[in-house]
Write a protein that holds these residues in place. Structure first.
Motif, PDB file in Angstrom:
ATOM      1  N   PRO A  59      10.990   0.363   8.867  1.00 35.15           N
ATOM      2  CA  PRO A  59       9.746   0.472   8.089  1.00 35.15           C
ATOM      3  C   PRO A  59       9.346  -0.865   7.473  1.00 35.15           C
ATOM      4  O   PRO A  59      10.178  -1.749   7.262  1.00 35.15           O
ATOM      5  CB  PRO A  59      10.100   1.485   7.001  1.00 35.15           C
ATOM      6  CG  PRO A  59      11.586   1.348   6.832  1.00 35.15           C
ATOM      7  CD  PRO A  59      12.123   1.046   8.184  1.00 35.15           C
ATOM      8  N   VAL A  60       8.077  -0.997   7.180  1.00 36.79           N
ATOM      9  CA  VAL A  60       7.574  -2.198   6.510  1.00 36.79           C
ATOM     10  C   VAL A  60       8.012  -2.159   5.047  1.00 36.79           C
ATOM     11  O   VAL A  60       7.785  -1.180   4.345  1.00 36.79           O
ATOM     12  CB  VAL A  60       6.041  -2.265   6.604  1.00 36.79           C
ATOM     13  CG1 VAL A  60       5.499  -3.430   5.791  1.00 36.79           C
ATOM     14  CG2 VAL A  60       5.606  -2.380   8.055  1.00 36.79           C
ATOM     15  N   THR A  61       8.635  -3.233   4.598  1.00 35.20           N
ATOM     16  CA  THR A  61       9.074  -3.307   3.198  1.00 35.20           C
ATOM     17  C   THR A  61       8.118  -4.137   2.347  1.00 35.20           C
ATOM     18  O   THR A  61       8.027  -3.938   1.137  1.00 35.20           O
ATOM     19  CB  THR A  61      10.488  -3.905   3.110  1.00 35.20           C
ATOM     20  OG1 THR A  61      10.489  -5.198   3.738  1.00 35.20           O
ATOM     21  CG2 THR A  61      11.502  -3.001   3.801  1.00 35.20           C
ATOM     22  N   GLU A  62       7.421  -5.082   2.970  1.00 31.09           N
ATOM     23  CA  GLU A  62       6.433  -5.892   2.258  1.00 31.09           C
ATOM     24  C   GLU A  62       5.322  -6.290   3.222  1.00 31.09           C
ATOM     25  O   GLU A  62       5.544  -6.453   4.418  1.00 31.09           O
ATOM     26  CB  GLU A  62       7.060  -7.173   1.698  1.00 31.09           C
ATOM     27  CG  GLU A  62       7.870  -7.017   0.454  1.00 31.09           C
ATOM     28  CD  GLU A  62       8.314  -8.372  -0.085  1.00 31.09           C
ATOM     29  OE1 GLU A  62       7.772  -8.814  -1.132  1.00 31.09           O
ATOM     30  OE2 GLU A  62       9.182  -8.999   0.543  1.00 31.09           O
ATOM     31  N   ARG A  63       4.118  -6.447   2.672  1.00 32.72           N
ATOM     32  CA  ARG A  63       2.989  -6.982   3.439  1.00 32.72           C
ATOM     33  C   ARG A  63       2.357  -8.124   2.654  1.00 32.72           C
ATOM     34  O   ARG A  63       2.274  -8.079   1.428  1.00 32.72           O
ATOM     35  CB  ARG A  63       1.922  -5.913   3.677  1.00 32.72           C
ATOM     36  CG  ARG A  63       2.303  -4.794   4.612  1.00 32.72           C
ATOM     37  CD  ARG A  63       1.088  -3.898   4.861  1.00 32.72           C
ATOM     38  NE  ARG A  63       1.453  -2.685   5.566  1.00 32.72           N
ATOM     39  CZ  ARG A  63       1.487  -2.564   6.888  1.00 32.72           C
ATOM     40  NH1 ARG A  63       1.172  -3.611   7.646  1.00 32.72           N
ATOM     41  NH2 ARG A  63       1.829  -1.420   7.461  1.00 32.72           N
ATOM     42  N   PHE A  64       1.889  -9.126   3.373  1.00 31.26           N
ATOM     43  CA  PHE A  64       1.117 -10.214   2.787  1.00 31.26           C
ATOM     44  C   PHE A  64      -0.076 -10.471   3.705  1.00 31.26           C
ATOM     45  O   PHE A  64       0.079 -10.540   4.926  1.00 31.26           O
ATOM     46  CB  PHE A  64       1.951 -11.499   2.679  1.00 31.26           C
ATOM     47  CG  PHE A  64       3.211 -11.353   1.873  1.00 31.26           C
ATOM     48  CD1 PHE A  64       3.207 -11.522   0.503  1.00 31.26           C
ATOM     49  CD2 PHE A  64       4.404 -11.028   2.507  1.00 31.26           C
ATOM     50  CE1 PHE A  64       4.373 -11.392  -0.237  1.00 31.26           C
ATOM     51  CE2 PHE A  64       5.579 -10.895   1.781  1.00 31.26           C
ATOM     52  CZ  PHE A  64       5.566 -11.066   0.403  1.00 31.26           C
ATOM     53  N   ILE A 176       1.207   5.258   8.482  1.00 26.91           N
ATOM     54  CA  ILE A 176       1.413   4.204   9.482  1.00 26.91           C
ATOM     55  C   ILE A 176       2.765   4.358  10.148  1.00 26.91           C
ATOM     56  O   ILE A 176       2.898   4.265  11.374  1.00 26.91           O
ATOM     57  CB  ILE A 176       1.287   2.808   8.835  1.00 26.91           C
ATOM     58  CG1 ILE A 176      -0.168   2.519   8.476  1.00 26.91           C
ATOM     59  CG2 ILE A 176       1.826   1.718   9.768  1.00 26.91           C
ATOM     60  CD1 ILE A 176      -0.371   1.247   7.686  1.00 26.91           C
ATOM     61  N   ARG A 177       3.783   4.611   9.338  1.00 24.99           N
ATOM     62  CA  ARG A 177       5.137   4.748   9.883  1.00 24.99           C
ATOM     63  C   ARG A 177       5.212   5.930  10.854  1.00 24.99           C
ATOM     64  O   ARG A 177       5.831   5.841  11.930  1.00 24.99           O
ATOM     65  CB  ARG A 177       6.139   4.950   8.737  1.00 24.99           C
ATOM     66  CG  ARG A 177       7.592   5.001   9.163  1.00 24.99           C
ATOM     67  CD  ARG A 177       7.986   3.723   9.845  1.00 24.99           C
ATOM     68  NE  ARG A 177       9.379   3.745  10.280  1.00 24.99           N
ATOM     69  CZ  ARG A 177       9.848   3.017  11.274  1.00 24.99           C
ATOM     70  NH1 ARG A 177       9.031   2.217  11.954  1.00 24.99           N
ATOM     71  NH2 ARG A 177      11.118   3.069  11.606  1.00 24.99           N
TER      72      ARG A 177
END
Length: 434
Positions: A59-64, A176-177
């Motif tokens: 899974p995504v843990t952070e987005r920038f 999303i996941r």
């Protein structure tokens, strides 16, 4: 014009598409290779799309997400367990993904901030522009998701309200996941207009600070309709000079530098400058004058200034009623076009409608094809020679009710009020882009 040989060299000698790069600096170039294949050359490394889709598990843990709004570019980073993916590309256009180490994320973001990219959030670039993420599976399955305020919106029309923005972001990531597990992959990032309140993105700690734009000068309320014309022109002159990006007033252009100012805003600069050659730099010697005896504020405007042709970049038009100047593509994207020498073919409208009462209308404002023009109705005239101003478009078939002479709003007052309202919205948009 770009250096084509240099681009071919950066592309490892392979053929390129002969179009200007999206980004072109000494250390970073984004361009198209032949057959519209997107390329990123960064510090000596050429990045291109991989033969097989890039996959990163977990899974995504952070987005920038960083944005260069004026050029419609973005840098988007997803951090997952043990790996990160950076997507670089054009909003609502081509992009490519590259795997990087999590330790490379901060230096990469710092690099693009130094290149003029601004910090947004992964879900909005500004308070008024929301980020829409599109995912696809196979050739026909498509799904989009965005977070607008405290609401998740799927497929652009299915809202899912939540208790807070944080809850909305969490729900979006969960959706999303689930889509990723079902085989969907990122395909497109674009911006869309916000319908709900969103926080203004804040620059990251240590990010280069943008020099503040000068504030607008204080406005004194005009004493009469003639002074109102001068004040409106003064406001447009000031904005043209004070914020010299993403817009221009054609009458304020300097002939020697006109093309350089026009080209970033209007791609068909040669056609534009030829079409409006009589308006380019028209106000160079214009200044407030004493009105002549019995002269209306419209006649004063026509004598002293003659026209207004205000052109905005398509990224700066949020909240404004826009149209093509001279009703032609390439004539400039505008919210204000006034011409004392207007040659609108009113005879054609009279012939088409059979209504000869329309014959005496004078269409002084552009946008007739879009329902955004204005005309003078001469059936009644005020004691100062002013005519009523009525909305106008190509589909007008009959005149509106007459305006009593004592209730006619002078052109100068109408213009001043309109310019103040339009520039207030436009300046907010321009500040977001600058």
């Amino acid at each position: 014009m770009a250096d084509w040989k240099r681009l071919e060299k950066l592309n490892a000698g392979e053929r390129i598409l002969y179009s200007d790069p999206f980004l072109d600096t000494k250390r970073e170039v984004w361009f198209f290779a032949a057959e519209y294949k997107f390329r990123v050359w960064s510090d000596g490394v050429l990045h291109k799309a991989q033969a097989t889709p890039l996959t990163v598990s977990g899974p995504v843990t952070e987005r920038f997400t960083l944005y260069k709004l004026m050029d419609q570019l973005f840098v988007d980073v997803e951090v997952r367990e043990g790996a990160a993916v950076v997507r670089r590309g054009v909003l609502n256009g081509a992009d490519l993904s590259t795997r990087i180490e999590p330790s490379e994320v901060e230096p990469l973001l710092a690099r693009y901030r130094a290149l003029g990219f601004r910090d947004g959030t992964p879900w909005n670039a500004t308070k008024a522009q929301v980020t829409r993420r599109e995912y696809r599976k196979g050739p026909s399955s498509r799904w989009t998701v965005e977070v607008d305020g405290d609401t998740v919106v799927e497929d652009a029309r299915k809202p899912f309200p939540t208790p807070s923005r944080e809850a909305a972001i969490a729900l979006a990531e969960k959706r999303i996941r689930a889509k990723e597990k079902a085989g969907f992959a990122p395909h497109l990032i674009e911006l869309t207009s916000a319908a709900r309140p969103n926080p203004a993105p804040r620059p990251a700690k240590g990010a280069p600070r943008r020099p503040p734009l000068p504030k607008a000068p204080a406005l004194a309320k005009p004493k009469d309709a003639y002074a109102a014309v001068d004040a409106a022109i003064g406001i447009l002159k000031d904005l043209h000079t004070r914020i010299p990006v993403a817009h221009f007033v054609t009458e304020c252009l300097e002939p020697k530098t006109a093309r350089a100012r026009v080209t970033p805003v209007e791609n068909a600069s040669t056609f534009f400058l030829r079409l409006h050659k009589n308006r380019v730099g028209r106000w160079a010697k214009a200044k407030p004058r004493a009105p002549k005896k019995g002269e209306s504020s419209w006649a004063y405007f026509a004598r002293v200034y003659g026209s207004i042709t205000w052109i905005l970049d398509g990224q700066a038009d949020e909240g404004l009623s826009m149209f093509y100047c001279s009703n032609v593509t390439g004539g400039g994207w505008s919210c204000l076009e006034i011409d004392s020498d207007s040659d609108y073919p009113i005879e054609d409208l009279v012939e088409n409608t059979g209504n000869e009462e329309l014959q005496d209308l004078f269409v002084f404002h552009g946008g007739a094809h879009h329902g955004r023009a204005f005309a003078f109705d001469p059936r009644e005239v005020s004691s100062t020679g002013e005519q009523a101003i009525i909305p106008f478009d190509d589909n007008l078939t009959r005149l509106p009710r007459r305006v009593k002479p004592e209730r006619i709003v002078p052109f100068g007052d109408w213009l001043y009020k309109r310019v103040v309202a339009l520039t207030k919205v436009a300046e907010r948009n321009l500040r977001e882009l600058s």
